[in-house]
Design an enzyme around this catalytic site. Structure first.
Site, PDB file in Angstrom:
ATOM      1  N   THR A  93       0.866  -1.175   0.000  1.00 59.99           N
ATOM      2  CA  THR A  93       0.000   0.000   0.000  1.00 59.99           C
ATOM      3  C   THR A  93       0.903   1.225   0.000  1.00 59.99           C
ATOM      4  OG1 THR A  93      -1.695  -1.187   1.247  1.00 59.99           O
ATOM      5  CG2 THR A  93      -1.872   1.210   1.170  1.00 59.99           C
ATOM      6  N   LYS A 169      -7.016   0.905  -3.620  1.00 64.03           N
ATOM      7  CA  LYS A 169      -6.596   0.365  -2.321  1.00 64.03           C
ATOM      8  C   LYS A 169      -6.721   1.415  -1.221  1.00 64.03           C
ATOM      9  CE  LYS A 169      -4.537  -2.276   0.760  1.00 64.03           C
ATOM     10  NZ  LYS A 169      -5.282  -3.332   1.461  1.00 64.03           N
TER      11      LYS A 169
END
Length: 290
Positions: A93, A169
């Site tokens: 991420t 995300k």
């Protein structure tokens, strides 16, 4: 397929393990070399450097933050130093800005970059049931399809620009934390008015809120299973900061984001850095006097 895997935290170890079990030739590297041992014992090989892990057709990175990704990609012994020019699949991420930088850097070196962050906690990773959100060149994605199939139950292809996957995300993690916060507040309100939290959760998850997020985190909040952390609170705070950076650069007001960041800071200040990000439920409960 000959592949490399860099970053062996809870998620990375589980994902790499499934790739080994699927029969792929996996070379692993981690900053703390001891974390490579369980994978070597089931058939992986250990590389001495990130470059060594990037000698095959594909190399995965699953790292905690932008800085860690930058070190293993752009360092003198990093991924870009490999003569193999593997497809780099970033499952981390990371910021939208870093995704764009990685896309440009790999293109300039003659390689391909794919962003493929995942949704799912470590138990999902171990079971091979992650949701993979992948973006990048179609041909590179085609090469990676059997690898994604070994680690996830579904792959979402979300476009040719790798940053698309990172945007999704970040949006998803923002919404997960918002769901945890709203559920914690609702459960606390119920408890202060004499309604069992379990009763509220049963009603909600069997009517309007029957989704994996409310079911999974509702159970965690109900039983206060905040340790060991499946996703540590500092990582949650990092992700909210990445959401904020993307929102600022896009001129998107996100007022609730400020609440979530404050709750993450408070959770870490009160309960330490090893607590799960869902422990913001403890903060909600404490603030109510329960």
């Amino acid at each position: 397929m000959e592949i490399g895997f860099i970053g062996l935290g809870q998620m990375g170890s589980a994902i790499a393990g499934n790739l080994v079990k699927a029969g792929h030739d996996v070379t692993v590297w981690n900053r703390s070399a001891d974390k490579t041992r369980p994978l070597v014992e089931i058939g992986a090989r250990r590389a001495e450097t990130p470059t060594g892990a990037a000698a095959g057709k594909v190399v995965f990175t699953m790292l905690a933050n932008d800085q860690a990704v930058e070190r293993v990609v752009f360092g003198d012994d990093g991924v870009l130093a490999s003569a193999a020019r593997p497809i780099h699949v970033s499952m981390s991420t990371i910021s939208v800005a870093l995704a764009e930088r990685l896309t440009e850097a790999h293109a300039a070196s003659g390689g391909d970059f794919i962003s493929a962050p995942v949704f799912g906690r470590p138990s999902f990773a171990a079971a091979g049931k992650l949701a993979v959100v992948a973006a990048g060149d179609d041909k590179a994605l085609e090469v990676c399809e059997p690898l994604f199939a070994a680690i996830g139950q579904r792959t979402f292809k979300v476009g040719a620009a790798p940053k698309n996957a990172n945007v999704i995300k970040l949006c998803g993690n923002f919404m997960i934390l918002a769901a945890i916060e709203s559920l914690a507040e609702a459960m606390t309100l119920a408890a202060k008015n004499g309604v069992e939290k379990a009763t509220l959760l049963d009603v909600l998850t069997n009517t309007l809120f029957g989704s994996p997020i409310y079911q999974t985190y509702g159970d965690i909040l109900l039983h206060e299973r905040f340790e060991p952390a499946g996703f540590a609170a500092p990582l949650g705070l990092k992700d909210m900061n990445l959401v904020d950076s993307a929102a600022l650069s896009s001129r998107v007001p996100m007022p609730f984001l400020g609440v979530l960041r404050t709750q993450m800071v408070t959770t870490i200040a009160r309960h330490g850095e090893d607590i799960d990000w869902s422990a913001l439920g403890k903060v909600v409960t404490e603030n109510s006097g329960l």
